[in-house]
Design a protein around this motif. Sequence first.
Motif, PDB file in Angstrom:
ATOM      1  N   MET A  33      -2.282  42.775 -98.817  1.00 42.45           N
ATOM      2  CA  MET A  33      -3.521  42.276 -98.817  1.00 42.45           C
ATOM      3  C   MET A  33      -3.562  41.380 -97.507  1.00 42.45           C
ATOM      4  SD  MET A  33      -5.046  38.928-100.969  1.00 42.45           S
ATOM      5  CE  MET A  33      -6.365  39.902-101.920  1.00 42.45           C
ATOM      6  N   LYS A  34      -4.642  41.429 -96.708  1.00 37.15           N
ATOM      7  CA  LYS A  34      -4.654  40.741 -95.503  1.00 37.15           C
ATOM      8  C   LYS A  34      -5.092  39.504 -95.506  1.00 37.15           C
ATOM      9  CE  LYS A  34      -6.462  41.183 -90.977  1.00 37.15           C
ATOM     10  NZ  LYS A  34      -7.632  41.308 -90.196  1.00 37.15           N
ATOM     11  N   ARG A  35      -4.226  38.621 -94.665  1.00 41.24           N
ATOM     12  CA  ARG A  35      -4.816  37.139 -94.940  1.00 41.24           C
ATOM     13  C   ARG A  35      -5.928  36.742 -94.048  1.00 41.24           C
ATOM     14  NH1 ARG A  35       0.864  33.684 -95.082  1.00 41.24           N
ATOM     15  NH2 ARG A  35       2.064  35.154 -96.646  1.00 41.24           N
ATOM     16  N   ASP A  36      -6.546  35.677 -94.409  1.00 37.34           N
ATOM     17  CA  ASP A  36      -7.579  35.266 -93.784  1.00 37.34           C
ATOM     18  C   ASP A  36      -7.122  34.030 -92.929  1.00 37.34           C
ATOM     19  OD1 ASP A  36     -10.150  33.943 -92.857  1.00 37.34           O
ATOM     20  OD2 ASP A  36     -11.233  34.259 -94.836  1.00 37.34           O
ATOM     21  N   SER A  37      -7.127  34.358 -91.501  1.00 38.26           N
ATOM     22  CA  SER A  37      -6.646  33.536 -90.597  1.00 38.26           C
ATOM     23  C   SER A  37      -7.926  32.678 -89.816  1.00 38.26           C
ATOM     24  CB  SER A  37      -5.930  34.138 -89.707  1.00 38.26           C
ATOM     25  OG  SER A  37      -6.575  35.207 -89.072  1.00 38.26           O
ATOM     26  N   ARG A  38      -8.954  32.828 -90.271  1.00 36.42           N
ATOM     27  CA  ARG A  38     -10.069  32.206 -89.699  1.00 36.42           C
ATOM     28  C   ARG A  38     -10.025  30.549 -89.363  1.00 36.42           C
ATOM     29  NH1 ARG A  38     -15.187  33.386 -92.649  1.00 36.42           N
ATOM     30  NH2 ARG A  38     -13.848  33.479 -94.354  1.00 36.42           N
ATOM     31  N   LEU A  39      -9.469  29.929 -90.297  1.00 38.10           N
ATOM     32  CA  LEU A  39      -9.071  28.516 -90.404  1.00 38.10           C
ATOM     33  C   LEU A  39      -8.024  28.084 -89.221  1.00 38.10           C
ATOM     34  CD1 LEU A  39      -9.495  25.499 -91.172  1.00 38.10           C
ATOM     35  CD2 LEU A  39      -8.036  25.956 -93.155  1.00 38.10           C
ATOM     36  N   SER A  40      -6.927  28.906 -89.368  1.00 41.66           N
ATOM     37  CA  SER A  40      -5.901  28.739 -88.239  1.00 41.66           C
ATOM     38  C   SER A  40      -6.470  28.864 -86.878  1.00 41.66           C
ATOM     39  CB  SER A  40      -4.914  29.493 -88.555  1.00 41.66           C
ATOM     40  OG  SER A  40      -3.780  29.516 -87.622  1.00 41.66           O
ATOM     41  N   GLY A  41      -7.424  29.974 -86.727  1.00 38.70           N
ATOM     42  CA  GLY A  41      -7.905  30.557 -85.484  1.00 38.70           C
ATOM     43  C   GLY A  41      -8.745  29.529 -84.927  1.00 38.70           C
ATOM     44  N   VAL A  42      -9.719  28.711 -85.766  1.00 37.08           N
ATOM     45  CA  VAL A  42     -10.899  27.857 -85.339  1.00 37.08           C
ATOM     46  C   VAL A  42      -9.974  26.661 -85.094  1.00 37.08           C
ATOM     47  CG1 VAL A  42     -12.571  26.691 -86.120  1.00 37.08           C
ATOM     48  CG2 VAL A  42     -12.553  29.338 -86.668  1.00 37.08           C
ATOM     49  N   LEU A  43      -9.023  26.162 -85.850  1.00 38.46           N
ATOM     50  CA  LEU A  43      -8.334  25.053 -85.324  1.00 38.46           C
ATOM     51  C   LEU A  43      -7.676  25.188 -83.990  1.00 38.46           C
ATOM     52  CD1 LEU A  43      -6.718  24.385 -89.043  1.00 38.46           C
ATOM     53  CD2 LEU A  43      -8.866  23.254 -87.750  1.00 38.46           C
ATOM     54  N   HIS A  44      -7.106  26.221 -83.792  1.00 34.87           N
ATOM     55  CA  HIS A  44      -6.550  26.711 -82.389  1.00 34.87           C
ATOM     56  C   HIS A  44      -7.562  26.445 -81.412  1.00 34.87           C
ATOM     57  CE1 HIS A  44      -3.374  29.437 -80.569  1.00 34.87           C
ATOM     58  NE2 HIS A  44      -4.049  28.753 -79.644  1.00 34.87           N
ATOM     59  N   LEU A  45      -8.523  27.125 -81.586  1.00 32.06           N
ATOM     60  CA  LEU A  45      -9.849  27.013 -80.486  1.00 32.06           C
ATOM     61  C   LEU A  45     -10.048  25.580 -80.515  1.00 32.06           C
ATOM     62  CD1 LEU A  45     -11.960  29.993 -81.618  1.00 32.06           C
ATOM     63  CD2 LEU A  45     -10.761  29.573 -79.789  1.00 32.06           C
ATOM     64  N   LEU A  46     -10.330  24.756 -81.361  1.00 29.68           N
ATOM     65  CA  LEU A  46     -11.027  23.381 -81.266  1.00 29.68           C
ATOM     66  C   LEU A  46      -9.902  22.535 -80.604  1.00 29.68           C
ATOM     67  CD1 LEU A  46     -12.419  22.802 -84.822  1.00 29.68           C
ATOM     68  CD2 LEU A  46     -13.582  23.397 -82.534  1.00 29.68           C
ATOM     69  N   LEU A  47      -8.719  22.688 -80.844  1.00 34.39           N
ATOM     70  CA  LEU A  47      -7.486  21.860 -79.893  1.00 34.39           C
ATOM     71  C   LEU A  47      -7.766  22.237 -78.674  1.00 34.39           C
ATOM     72  CD1 LEU A  47      -4.813  21.489 -82.728  1.00 34.39           C
ATOM     73  CD2 LEU A  47      -6.510  19.766 -81.894  1.00 34.39           C
ATOM     74  N   HIS A  48      -7.867  23.535 -78.273  1.00 33.33           N
ATOM     75  CA  HIS A  48      -7.911  23.898 -76.974  1.00 33.33           C
ATOM     76  C   HIS A  48      -9.361  23.254 -76.220  1.00 33.33           C
ATOM     77  CE1 HIS A  48      -4.496  26.408 -75.991  1.00 33.33           C
ATOM     78  NE2 HIS A  48      -4.670  27.171 -76.905  1.00 33.33           N
ATOM     79  N   MET A  49     -10.229  23.167 -77.198  1.00 38.37           N
ATOM     80  CA  MET A  49     -11.514  22.769 -76.426  1.00 38.37           C
ATOM     81  C   MET A  49     -11.028  21.205 -76.250  1.00 38.37           C
ATOM     82  SD  MET A  49     -14.091  25.131 -78.803  1.00 38.37           S
ATOM     83  CE  MET A  49     -15.462  23.558 -78.733  1.00 38.37           C
ATOM     84  N   ALA A  50     -10.712  20.599 -77.083  1.00 39.57           N
ATOM     85  CA  ALA A  50     -10.503  19.174 -76.939  1.00 39.57           C
ATOM     86  C   ALA A  50      -9.767  18.855 -75.860  1.00 39.57           C
ATOM     87  CB  ALA A  50      -9.672  18.687 -78.114  1.00 39.57           C
ATOM     88  N   GLU A  51      -9.066  19.564 -74.998  1.00 43.80           N
ATOM     89  CA  GLU A  51      -8.236  19.226 -73.808  1.00 43.80           C
ATOM     90  C   GLU A  51      -9.162  19.516 -72.711  1.00 43.80           C
ATOM     91  OE1 GLU A  51      -4.964  18.473 -73.950  1.00 43.80           O
ATOM     92  OE2 GLU A  51      -5.578  18.221 -75.960  1.00 43.80           O
ATOM     93  N   HIS A  52     -10.459  19.960 -72.723  1.00 43.28           N
ATOM     94  CA  HIS A  52     -11.411  20.227 -71.679  1.00 43.28           C
ATOM     95  C   HIS A  52     -12.643  19.337 -71.886  1.00 43.28           C
ATOM     96  CE1 HIS A  52      -9.139  23.836 -70.084  1.00 43.28           C
ATOM     97  NE2 HIS A  52      -8.785  24.098 -71.487  1.00 43.28           N
ATOM     98  N   ALA A  53     -12.958  18.673 -70.763  1.00 39.55           N
ATOM     99  CA  ALA A  53     -14.106  17.881 -70.704  1.00 39.55           C
ATOM    100  C   ALA A  53     -15.384  18.636 -70.722  1.00 39.55           C
ATOM    101  CB  ALA A  53     -14.024  16.672 -69.606  1.00 39.55           C
TER     102      ALA A  53
END
Length: 154
Positions: free
Chosen positions: A1-21
Amino acid sequence: MKRDSRLSGVLHLLLHMAEHAAPVTSETLARAMQTNPVVIRRMMSGLREQGYVRSGKGHGGGWQLAMPLENITLRDIYTALGSPTLLAMGNRTESPGCLVEQAVNAALDQTFQQAEALLLARLGEVTLAALSTDFHQRLVEHGHPHLLEHPHGS
């Protein structure tokens, strides 16, 4: 069964975005995550609807956080993604005729519900600010620069 990694991926994106004004384009985020910009826009749309991010079009446009990291929990993001299934396990048959299987289902259902309630409660306790603090500690310890523009592993 494939795991749903959307939560992990979105959290990753949001933390990167937080580093940019400045706003970050879907193309830049897609390169960093080694995916297609359409995938990024699809993942971010639920967050925009809930008011966690905003987007701008045209030159200088892109994605930005719409509220402080302290005000966003992992459960908020989980819910904005449509509350994906938390546990991959389930009952063999949902409406069994066998009394043994009914007893098994009753025990498993209660256990699964308790596990999900515990996980959701914990997701509600962790903010994006806590993840950002952890990221910055790791950044200092490892001395790596924060480079969103380059593809990187998760």
